[in-house]
Design an enzyme around this catalytic site. Sequence first.
Site, PDB file in Angstrom:
ATOM      1  N   GLY A  10     133.296  16.847  -1.949  1.00 45.20           N
ATOM      2  CA  GLY A  10     133.430  16.150  -0.670  1.00 45.20           C
ATOM      3  C   GLY A  10     133.784  14.677  -0.797  1.00 45.20           C
ATOM      4  O   GLY A  10     133.681  13.923   0.169  1.00 45.20           O
ATOM      5  N   GLU A  64     131.375  22.906 -10.397  1.00 40.95           N
ATOM      6  CA  GLU A  64     131.607  21.918  -9.352  1.00 40.95           C
ATOM      7  C   GLU A  64     130.920  20.619  -9.751  1.00 40.95           C
ATOM      8  O   GLU A  64     129.721  20.452  -9.497  1.00 40.95           O
ATOM      9  CB  GLU A  64     131.026  22.399  -8.019  1.00 40.95           C
ATOM     10  CG  GLU A  64     131.609  23.706  -7.524  1.00 40.95           C
ATOM     11  CD  GLU A  64     131.503  23.837  -6.015  1.00 40.95           C
ATOM     12  OE1 GLU A  64     132.544  24.009  -5.387  1.00 40.95           O
ATOM     13  OE2 GLU A  64     130.388  23.751  -5.480  1.00 40.95           O
ATOM     14  N   HIS A 117     124.460  26.475  -5.074  1.00 44.89           N
ATOM     15  CA  HIS A 117     125.377  25.363  -4.785  1.00 44.89           C
ATOM     16  C   HIS A 117     124.635  24.029  -4.942  1.00 44.89           C
ATOM     17  O   HIS A 117     123.448  23.942  -4.646  1.00 44.89           O
ATOM     18  CB  HIS A 117     125.930  25.499  -3.365  1.00 44.89           C
ATOM     19  CG  HIS A 117     127.053  24.552  -3.097  1.00 44.89           C
ATOM     20  ND1 HIS A 117     126.839  23.243  -2.729  1.00 44.89           N
ATOM     21  CD2 HIS A 117     128.398  24.708  -3.198  1.00 44.89           C
ATOM     22  CE1 HIS A 117     128.019  22.645  -2.599  1.00 44.89           C
ATOM     23  NE2 HIS A 117     128.974  23.505  -2.879  1.00 44.89           N
ATOM     24  N   SER A 174     136.787  18.898  -4.158  1.00 41.08           N
ATOM     25  CA  SER A 174     137.989  18.266  -3.602  1.00 41.08           C
ATOM     26  C   SER A 174     139.292  18.960  -3.996  1.00 41.08           C
ATOM     27  O   SER A 174     140.298  18.299  -4.245  1.00 41.08           O
ATOM     28  CB  SER A 174     138.026  16.772  -3.972  1.00 41.08           C
ATOM     29  OG  SER A 174     136.881  16.113  -3.462  1.00 41.08           O
ATOM     30  N   GLU A 221     124.536  21.493  -3.194  1.00 38.21           N
ATOM     31  CA  GLU A 221     123.869  21.013  -1.978  1.00 38.21           C
ATOM     32  C   GLU A 221     122.537  21.715  -1.775  1.00 38.21           C
ATOM     33  O   GLU A 221     121.592  21.134  -1.252  1.00 38.21           O
ATOM     34  CB  GLU A 221     124.805  21.201  -0.770  1.00 38.21           C
ATOM     35  CG  GLU A 221     125.938  20.182  -0.792  1.00 38.21           C
ATOM     36  CD  GLU A 221     127.237  20.666  -0.201  1.00 38.21           C
ATOM     37  OE1 GLU A 221     127.261  21.685   0.506  1.00 38.21           O
ATOM     38  OE2 GLU A 221     128.267  19.996  -0.462  1.00 38.21           O
ATOM     39  N   LYS A 241     130.466  25.896   4.210  1.00 35.72           N
ATOM     40  CA  LYS A 241     129.249  25.096   4.409  1.00 35.72           C
ATOM     41  C   LYS A 241     128.769  25.254   5.860  1.00 35.72           C
ATOM     42  O   LYS A 241     128.862  26.349   6.400  1.00 35.72           O
ATOM     43  CB  LYS A 241     129.521  23.644   4.018  1.00 35.72           C
ATOM     44  CG  LYS A 241     130.163  23.563   2.619  1.00 35.72           C
ATOM     45  CD  LYS A 241     130.202  22.212   2.024  1.00 35.72           C
ATOM     46  CE  LYS A 241     130.842  22.303   0.637  1.00 35.72           C
ATOM     47  NZ  LYS A 241     130.833  21.057  -0.089  1.00 35.72           N
ATOM     48  N   ASN A 293     134.277  27.926   0.785  1.00 35.42           N
ATOM     49  CA  ASN A 293     132.882  27.684   1.161  1.00 35.42           C
ATOM     50  C   ASN A 293     132.914  26.791   2.398  1.00 35.42           C
ATOM     51  O   ASN A 293     133.204  25.607   2.307  1.00 35.42           O
ATOM     52  CB  ASN A 293     132.153  26.977   0.003  1.00 35.42           C
ATOM     53  CG  ASN A 293     130.744  26.568   0.396  1.00 35.42           C
ATOM     54  OD1 ASN A 293     130.241  26.966   1.459  1.00 35.42           O
ATOM     55  ND2 ASN A 293     130.092  25.777  -0.439  1.00 35.42           N
TER      56      ASN A 293
HETATM   57  P1  13P Z   1     134.960  20.051  -1.218  1.00 37.34           P
HETATM   58  O1  13P Z   1     136.144  20.949  -1.507  1.00 37.34           O
HETATM   59  O2  13P Z   1     134.831  19.690   0.227  1.00 37.34           O
HETATM   60  O3  13P Z   1     134.909  18.885  -2.140  1.00 37.34           O
HETATM   61  O4  13P Z   1     133.660  20.931  -1.535  1.00 37.34           O
HETATM   62  C1  13P Z   1     133.569  21.568  -2.748  1.00 37.34           C
HETATM   63  C2  13P Z   1     132.437  22.528  -2.681  1.00 37.34           C
HETATM   64  O5  13P Z   1     131.293  22.133  -2.673  1.00 37.34           O
HETATM   65  C3  13P Z   1     132.757  23.958  -2.592  1.00 37.34           C
HETATM   66  O6  13P Z   1     131.612  24.716  -2.777  1.00 37.34           O
END
Ligand code: 13P
Length: 242
Positions: free
Chosen positions: A166, A160, A96, A206, A98, A12, A10
């Site tokens: 992140g 997640e 997601h 992560s 976010e 983003k 992903n």
């Molecule tokens: P990170 O791997 O940067 O922590 O992000 C995880 C994520 O949100 C994947 O969709």
Amino acid sequence: MTKKKLIAANWKMYKNPAQTREFFREFLPLVADHTRDEIVVCPPYIDLCAAVEETKGSNVGVGAQDLHWEKEGAYTGEISRSMLLDIGCTHVIIGHSERRQYFGETDDVVNLKLKAALEAGLTPIVCVGEVTEDVLRRQCLRAFHAVSSKKAGRLVVAYEPVWAIGTGKTATPQLASDAHIVIRGEAAKAFGQEFADKLRILYGGSVKPENAKALMSEEEIDGALVGGASLDPKSFATIVKY
Ligand code: 13P
């Protein structure tokens, strides 16, 4: 039961079309012989055509990070299922954290998007991951609402935990496994045990080259959804080959 794991990236809101092409030119040779796992990359919308072109004939699929639930209409800024299909996308991330946190996406919207993706034949990667077990259960229950096991065929779920996204903090393989068992239990209630046993549940939060093997060795973990560490071709290839 051993299932083919899905390792999904992903991206983003990172990379433009030129950077997308550059990524695949470096990444594809690194994973060219890799058949053990399914590999999918989900870049921003504007990069999808470049990604599909670059990956044509390869072992890497392309997915979007979101979609609108209507077939078409006056929805400024949105992208429909057929637009994704027409350009060659096979997967789509839905719900997601976010999107839930910054764009007000609710469990009901996630449910509408899931139904739209399934109807279109896209493989939905539905994200859940609240801190408490009851919220996690509710997210699953509402996401799966009125989806029949017949229709849910391609469904993939990604667990997640919000605190792991992140932050560099990863759930321990044990903690992730426990959450996956909860999710599988909800899937069994919604779709039956047989479906739930086959359902792929990914871990995200992560995931890095250093921790991928330990996570992917867990029986309950059927793949990974990788954010930051998927932006670099070498790093993502190392994760894919854990
Ligand atoms: P990170 O791997 O940067 O922590 O992000 C995880 C994520 O949100 C994947 O969709």
